[in-house]
Each structure stands twice: as structure tokens, then as C-alpha cells.
Scaffold this active site. Structure first.
Site, short mmCIF file in Angstrom:
data_model
loop_
_atom_site.label_atom_id
_atom_site.label_comp_id
_atom_site.label_asym_id
_atom_site.label_seq_id
_atom_site.Cartn_x
_atom_site.Cartn_y
_atom_site.Cartn_z
N GLY A 89 0.82 -1.22 0.00
CA GLY A 89 0.00 0.00 0.00
C GLY A 89 0.85 1.26 0.00
O GLY A 89 0.58 2.20 0.73
N SER A 92 -0.16 5.56 -1.52
CA SER A 92 -0.69 6.79 -0.90
C SER A 92 -0.40 6.80 0.59
O SER A 92 0.10 5.82 1.15
CB SER A 92 -2.20 6.92 -1.16
OG SER A 92 -2.92 6.04 -0.33
N TYR A 270 -12.95 -2.75 10.62
CA TYR A 270 -11.59 -2.17 10.49
C TYR A 270 -10.83 -2.26 11.80
O TYR A 270 -9.68 -2.68 11.85
CB TYR A 270 -11.70 -0.70 10.04
CG TYR A 270 -10.37 0.03 10.12
CD1 TYR A 270 -9.48 0.01 9.05
CD2 TYR A 270 -9.99 0.72 11.27
CE1 TYR A 270 -8.25 0.67 9.12
CE2 TYR A 270 -8.77 1.38 11.36
CZ TYR A 270 -7.91 1.35 10.29
OH TYR A 270 -6.69 2.00 10.37
P1 NDP Z 1 -4.37 5.22 2.62
O1 NDP Z 1 -5.74 4.89 2.16
O2 NDP Z 1 -3.76 6.49 2.20
O3 NDP Z 1 -3.37 4.05 2.21
C1 NDP Z 1 -3.77 2.72 2.18
C2 NDP Z 1 -3.00 2.00 1.12
O4 NDP Z 1 -3.44 0.65 1.09
C3 NDP Z 1 -3.23 2.56 -0.28
O5 NDP Z 1 -2.01 2.57 -0.95
C4 NDP Z 1 -4.17 1.56 -0.89
O6 NDP Z 1 -4.06 1.44 -2.29
C5 NDP Z 1 -3.66 0.30 -0.24
N1 NDP Z 1 -4.60 -0.81 -0.39
C6 NDP Z 1 -5.89 -0.84 -0.05
N2 NDP Z 1 -6.42 -2.02 -0.41
C7 NDP Z 1 -5.44 -2.74 -0.96
C8 NDP Z 1 -5.37 -4.02 -1.54
N3 NDP Z 1 -6.45 -4.80 -1.64
N4 NDP Z 1 -4.20 -4.45 -2.02
C9 NDP Z 1 -3.11 -3.67 -1.97
N5 NDP Z 1 -3.12 -2.45 -1.45
C10 NDP Z 1 -4.27 -1.98 -0.96
O7 NDP Z 1 -4.41 5.11 4.22
P2 NDP Z 1 -3.29 5.32 5.33
O8 NDP Z 1 -2.03 5.70 4.72
O9 NDP Z 1 -3.87 6.15 6.38
O10 NDP Z 1 -3.17 3.84 5.92
C11 NDP Z 1 -1.96 3.14 5.97
C12 NDP Z 1 -1.92 2.30 7.22
O11 NDP Z 1 -1.90 3.16 8.36
C13 NDP Z 1 -3.10 1.37 7.42
O12 NDP Z 1 -2.63 0.14 7.90
C14 NDP Z 1 -3.92 2.06 8.49
O13 NDP Z 1 -4.66 1.14 9.21
C15 NDP Z 1 -2.82 2.67 9.31
N6 NDP Z 1 -3.20 3.75 10.19
C16 NDP Z 1 -3.67 4.93 9.68
C17 NDP Z 1 -4.01 5.96 10.54
C18 NDP Z 1 -4.53 7.25 10.04
O14 NDP Z 1 -4.84 8.09 10.89
N7 NDP Z 1 -4.63 7.48 8.74
C19 NDP Z 1 -3.85 5.82 11.99
C20 NDP Z 1 -3.34 4.54 12.40
C21 NDP Z 1 -3.02 3.57 11.52
P3 NDP Z 1 -4.76 2.51 -3.30
O15 NDP Z 1 -3.85 3.69 -3.30
O16 NDP Z 1 -4.76 1.77 -4.58
O17 NDP Z 1 -6.10 2.80 -2.75
MG1 PMR Z 2 -10.89 9.37 16.82
C1 PMR Z 2 -8.61 11.34 22.07
C2 PMR Z 2 -7.88 11.19 21.09
C3 PMR Z 2 -8.24 10.59 19.82
C4 PMR Z 2 -7.34 10.06 18.96
C5 PMR Z 2 -5.85 10.01 19.11
C6 PMR Z 2 -8.07 9.56 17.84
C7 PMR Z 2 -7.50 8.90 16.76
N1 PMR Z 2 -9.40 9.80 18.05
C8 PMR Z 2 -9.55 10.44 19.26
C9 PMR Z 2 -10.74 10.84 19.85
C10 PMR Z 2 -11.99 10.81 19.27
N2 PMR Z 2 -12.27 10.32 18.04
C11 PMR Z 2 -13.22 11.29 19.87
C12 PMR Z 2 -13.31 11.90 21.23
C13 PMR Z 2 -14.22 11.07 18.97
C14 PMR Z 2 -15.67 11.36 19.12
C15 PMR Z 2 -15.95 12.69 18.66
C16 PMR Z 2 -13.61 10.47 17.81
C17 PMR Z 2 -14.32 10.11 16.68
C18 PMR Z 2 -13.73 9.44 15.60
C19 PMR Z 2 -14.37 8.94 14.43
C20 PMR Z 2 -15.80 9.06 14.05
N3 PMR Z 2 -12.39 9.09 15.55
C21 PMR Z 2 -12.21 8.40 14.42
C22 PMR Z 2 -13.40 8.30 13.72
C23 PMR Z 2 -13.13 7.55 12.54
O1 PMR Z 2 -13.90 7.24 11.65
C24 PMR Z 2 -11.70 7.11 12.59
C25 PMR Z 2 -11.70 5.63 12.81
O2 PMR Z 2 -12.14 5.14 13.80
O3 PMR Z 2 -11.17 4.88 11.89
C26 PMR Z 2 -11.20 3.52 12.22
C27 PMR Z 2 -11.12 7.78 13.79
C28 PMR Z 2 -9.85 7.86 14.32
N4 PMR Z 2 -9.55 8.46 15.50
C29 PMR Z 2 -8.21 8.39 15.72
C30 PMR Z 2 -7.62 7.70 14.63
C31 PMR Z 2 -6.15 7.41 14.49
C32 PMR Z 2 -8.61 7.38 13.77
C33 PMR Z 2 -8.45 6.71 12.45
C34 PMR Z 2 -7.77 5.74 11.95
C35 PMR Z 2 -7.23 4.48 12.54
O4 PMR Z 2 -7.38 4.12 13.66
O5 PMR Z 2 -6.57 3.86 11.81
#
Ligand code: NDP
Ligand code: PMR
Ligand code: LMG
Length: 395
Positions: A89, A92, A270
Site C-alpha cells: 500500500g 498513498s 476495520y
Molecule cells: P491510505 O488509504 O492512504 O493508504 C492505504 C493503502 O493501502 C493505499 O495505498 C491503498 O491502495 C492500499 N490498499 C488498499 N487495499 C489494498 C489491496 N487490496 N491491495 C493492496 N493495497 C491496498 O491510508 P493510510 O495511509 O492512512 O493507511 C496506511 C496504514 O496506516 C493502514 O494500515 C492504516 O490502518 C494505518 N493507520 C492509519 C491511521 C490514520 O490516521 N490514517 C492511523 C493509524 C493507523 P490505493 O492507493 O490503490 O487505494
Molecule cells: Mg478518533 C482522544 C484522542 C483521539 C485520537 C488520538 C483519535 C484517533 N481519536 C480520538 C478521539 C476521538 N475520536 C473522539 C473523542 C471522537 C468522538 C468525537 C472520535 C471520533 C472518531 C471517528 C468518528 N475518531 C475516528 C473516527 C473515525 O472514523 C476514525 C476511525 O475510527 O477509523 C477507524 C477515527 C480515528 N480516530 C483516531 C484515529 C487514528 C482514527 C483513524 C484511523 C485508525 O485508527 O486507523
């Protein structure tokens, strides 16, 4: 078919003389961290860590690769060949930023394992990645055939595998109905966990053949799968239950599409998949670290609120989520910063400890974070491993 976008270079680079200076730090960010986590980081020199971990006996099968450590022509200095890392992945977000950081360092050749070749090529070009430092190969994690094909194609490149980064993921927070992988597994768990599970199980052999001083398998986790944090308590919460849905194949026909057997919920699927990622890392560590010396790690890179991960969320969420994370939770991190963090887990000589879930404090210093009870449940890890083995055809 393997698509190679760049030619291979075999240049070596000099080992930097010293790592970072020593530091002890205290995490001070408010959310998602255990406040008592003080670690004293050990920063040895690269040369020292090479000495400690280099086991020539493993080098036998890296037939076409140059030995990881050779004597430099002048001064008899030790040099290390370019590392070879697969990042899934990498088209992006975090994966791309990591690939860029590694490629720009000049010390790594990055195999960008992507489902959309052209997107990856455009992204790499737009990011200005030096073209001799990356290769794009096709991998669709939502198809186990594609995973196996990727492994075959990778082996045909005759490159060593020094580090594998399982980064790709899909997130379907607004889906009302489940969608499925080629083999009929619910898409989020099928892609994020099962695809990576097969990939990493197959490539373990290749990692084990590498003669690189520090070989690593990294599986990206997340705070939202950890219910010992505020973020992990935002509904719907991760919960694998007794794995009855997973054991049934997550097909939504004769079994639930959810691991715990419940009704489909894309956000929960997820988060469950991230729990599986973190459990898998620990099970790898328990089963293989001692025998192979490979480092198995997971991480939460911070909230990268601007990535493509949220592409399926409603526009209002995508508008508000970045400022909410930036100014309210303060959990926000840029793609570039997150990429540096993951690149650090790939390459930093001070992060060789295995079985660790890395996080970063507000000063961007890494620390060993605590996983939730479920995400650190050894018995559950073993069960997820065994059930997953059956689903992907390894048992
Ligand atoms: P993006 O959507 O930007 O990146 C995800 C990548 O995964 C893309 O390159 C996408 O390809 C690729 N992908 C999706 N499906 C497939 C598949 N079937 N085969 C191969 N590649 C695939 O998201 P993020 O960069 O945010 O996510 C990267 C990682 O970080 C994930 O593991 C996510 O769980 C983790 N993460 C993200 C957080 C966040 O806040 N964003 C927080 C914590 C963890 P394509 O470009 O073709 O869509
Ligand atoms: Mg969250 C308190 C800190 C905190 C952090 C570090 C995250 C990270 N989030 C926080 C708080 C909250 N979030 C609170 C208080 C709320 C309610 C308002 C909230 C809501 C929220 C939503 C609806 N947050 C989200 C979503 C998503 O759809 C995202 C998600 O759950 O993806 C699975 C998300 C996220 N919050 C984060 C992080 C890192 C995500 C996204 C991605 C991930 O875990 O990979
Ligand atoms: C679900 O809704 C969707 O149903 C689902 O489809 C999917 O999208 C999923 O995770 C993705 O979300 C989540 C929904 C429900 O949350 C919201 O998005 C609603 C937003 C409500 C806004 C609340 C105001 C907060 C301040 C906002 C400032 C403006 C910026 C807005 C930005 C919005 C972007 C997020 O959430 C709820 O049910 C309500 C929130 C519940 C909070 C849960 C906190 C539990 C705390 C428990 C404490 C446990 C302690 C643990 C120990 C921690 C130690 C550190």
C-alpha cells in the site's frame, strides 16, 4: 505479472558512524498512551549492532545478493549494502511517505507493493522519489492468488528481503452491507489481516534468508483497536469475541461477516482487523523471534487525518476530522512525519527490540506503548493465528 518501474542498482553505502544520542523521555501526550511508560532508549552504533546480530550462517541462500557487509575498498571500513524493503500500500498516505523517506535516504531500495500500478508510479514520481531506489510490483491483498503471485514475482527479482512492512488497509465506515475479497472474506479483515497474514507467512522464509544485520517484519496497528485508550472507546469498539465469525470464514452466508459473529459494521470490522494485525505481530514474535533473530513490531504512527483511509467517510467528517485531531485531541500527525516514524521502525538501529508496539510522544520520540487487554491476549493471538492459517490455506 511483476511490473518493474526502475532498474536495480547495486551500490553500497557507508555505515553511519553513530546512531542518535542517548535520551530518556517521558510520554506526555494525553490520549492513547500509557502515562507510566518511561523508557531509556539504547542507542548503540550501527557497527556494534551489526556485530551483535550478523549471523553469516543465514547468508547461504541469498545467492545473487551481495553479502550484507563487505570490506570497503579503502581503509578496510565496513560497508553495508542497500537494504531491500517491501512496503504494501505504498501508493498513498503512510505507505507512500515511508517509501519516500526510505528511498530518499539512499540506503534503501523500496519495493512498492500496490494494487494500482499506475497510481503508484504517478505517486512515486510526484513525490520525487529517486527512481533507482524503488520498484513497483503488483499486489492485491484482497486476493490470495495475487498474494501468492506477488511472492513468486518477488522471488524472481532475486533481491534479498530485509524488511517487510504490512501497511495497506481499507476502511469502510459508511458501508451498509459488507463487501468481500476474491475468496469471499469480508473486505476489511480479508485485506488488512488475512492478505497480510498470508503474505508475511510466505515471506518469512525470505526474511530468514537475508544476511542483513537487522531483519524486520512490521505490521501497522492503530490506537482505535486498543480499548485502553479514549480513541479506542469511540463506538463501535473493537472486539473479536470468540472468533466464531472468523472461524466460519467471514462470508456473510453461512457465517457472519464479522469476526465476533455480530452484524456487519464497517468501522468495527476495520478496528477488529487492526487488533488482528497487532495480535499477529506478537504471535510471530513468540513463534519465530528467538530462532530467527527477526524483529517483529507494530506501531501506531499518530492520527494521519488527511490520508485516503477516510475516502469513504462522509464529506463533513473529512472536513472536520483533521482540525478536530489537530486542535482538540492533538493526535494529528502529517503524512510526512508519520512516514518518518514508520521509516524509523524499518531502519533505526535503536528500534531492534522485537514484540514491541511503538508509539511516539508529542516531541516525536518513540516509546514502547501498551496494548489493550484484547490486543495483547496471547491465547487469542494463538487462536487468530490458527484460524487464519486455515482460511488462507496454510493449514
Ligand atoms: P491510505 O488509504 O492512504 O493508504 C492505504 C493503502 O493501502 C493505499 O495505498 C491503498 O491502495 C492500499 N490498499 C488498499 N487495499 C489494498 C489491496 N487490496 N491491495 C493492496 N493495497 C491496498 O491510508 P493510510 O495511509 O492512512 O493507511 C496506511 C496504514 O496506516 C493502514 O494500515 C492504516 O490502518 C494505518 N493507520 C492509519 C491511521 C490514520 O490516521 N490514517 C492511523 C493509524 C493507523 P490505493 O492507493 O490503490 O487505494
Ligand atoms: Mg478518533 C482522544 C484522542 C483521539 C485520537 C488520538 C483519535 C484517533 N481519536 C480520538 C478521539 C476521538 N475520536 C473522539 C473523542 C471522537 C468522538 C468525537 C472520535 C471520533 C472518531 C471517528 C468518528 N475518531 C475516528 C473516527 C473515525 O472514523 C476514525 C476511525 O475510527 O477509523 C477507524 C477515527 C480515528 N480516530 C483516531 C484515529 C487514528 C482514527 C483513524 C484511523 C485508525 O485508527 O486507523
Ligand atoms: C461511528 O460514529 C459511526 O456510527 C460509524 O459508522 C463509523 O463511522 C464510526 O469510528 C467510526 O463512527 C461515531 C460517532 C459516535 O462519533 C462521531 O463521530 C460523532 C461526533 C460527535 C461529536 C462530539 C463532540 C466532540 C467535540 C467535537 C469538536 C468539533 C469537531 C468535530 C469533529 C468530528 C469528527 C470526529 O460517537 C459517540 O457515540 C459519541 C462519542 C463517544 C465518545 C466516546 C468516549 C468514551 C470515553 C470512554 C472513556 C474510557 C476511558 C478509557 C481510558 C483512557 C485512558 C487514556
Amino acid at each position: 505479472m511483476a511490473l518493474q518501474a526502475a532498474s536495480v542498482v547495486s551500490s553500497a553505502f557507508s555505515v553511519p558512524k553513530e546512531g542518535k544520542s542517548g535520551a530518556s523521555f517521558k510520554d506526555s501526550s494525553l490520549f492513547g498512551v500509557s502515562f507510566s511508560d518511561n523508557i531509556k532508549a539504547e542507542f548503540g552504533s550501527v557497527a556494534l549492532s551489526c556485530k551483535r546480530e550478523f549471523k553469516p550462517v543465514r547468508a547461504q541462500t541469498a545467492a545473487t545478493a551481495s553479502p550484507a557487509i563487505t570490506r570497503g575498498a579503502s581503509e578496510g571500513k565496513k560497508t553495508l549494502r542497500k537494504g531491500s524493503v517491501v512496503v504494501t500500500g505504498a501508493s498513498s498516505g503512510l505507505g507512500l511517505a515511508t517509501a519516500k523517506a526510505l528511498a530518499e535516504s539512499g540506503k534503501w531500495h523500496v519495493i512498492m507493493a500496490c494494487r494500482d500500478f499506475l497510481k503508484a508510479e504517478r505517486a512515486a514520481k510526484a513525490a520525487g522519489m529517486p527512481k533507482e531506489n524503488y520498484t513497483i510490483m503488483h499486489l492485491d491483498l484482497a486476493s490470495l492468488d495475487s498474494v501468492r503471485q506477488f511472492v513468486d514475482n518477488f522471488r524472481r527479482l532475486e533481491r534479498p528481503l530485509d524488511v517487510l512492512v504490512c501497511n495497506a488497509a481499507v476502511y469502510q465506515p459508511t458501508a451498509k452491507e459488507p463487501s468481500f475479497t476474491a475468496e469471499g472474506f469480508e473486505l476489511s479483515v480479508g485485506t488488512n489481516h488475512l492478505g497480510h497474514f498470508l503474505l508475511s507467512r510466505l515471506l518469512l522464509e525470505d526474511l530468514n534468508k537475508s544476511d542483513y544485520p537487522s531483519r524486520r517484519l512490521i505490521i501497522v496497528g492503530s490506537i482505535t483497536g486498543n480499548t485502553n485508550t479514549l480513541a479506542g472507546n469511540v463506538p463501535p469498539k473493537a472486539n473479536l469475541g470468540d472468533l466464531r465469525g472468523l472461524a466460519g470464514g467471514l462470508n456473510g452466508l453461512n457465517s457472519s461477516s464479522m469476526i465476533d459473529g455480530g452484524d456487519f459494521d464497517g468501522a468495527k470490522a476495520y478496528k477488529d482487523s487492526k487488533v488482528c494485525n497487532m495480535l499477529t505481530m506478537q504471535e510471530f514474535h513468540r513463534r519465530y523471534h528467538e530462532d530467527t533473530g527477526i524483529t517483529f513490531n507494530s506501531l501506531y504512527p499518530g492520527c494521519i487525518a488527511t490520508t485516503g483511509l477516510f475516502r469513504e467517510h462522509i464529506p463533513l467528517f473529512r472536513l472536520l476530522f483533521p482540525p478536530f485531531q489537530k486542535y482538540i485531541t492533538k493526535g494529528y500527525v502529517s503524512e510526512e512525519e508519520a512516514g518518518k516514524r514508520l521509516a524509523q521502525v524499518v531502519t533505526d538501529p535503536s528500534l531492534t527490540k522485537s514484540g514491541v508496539y511503538w508509539s511516539w510522544n508529542k516531541d516525536s520520540a518513540s516509546f514502547e506503548n501498551q496494548l489493550s487487554q484484547e490486543a495483547s491476549d496471547a491465547e487469542k493471538a494463538r487462536k487468530v493465528w490458527e484460524v487464519s492459517e486455515k482460511l488462507v490455506g496454510l493449514a
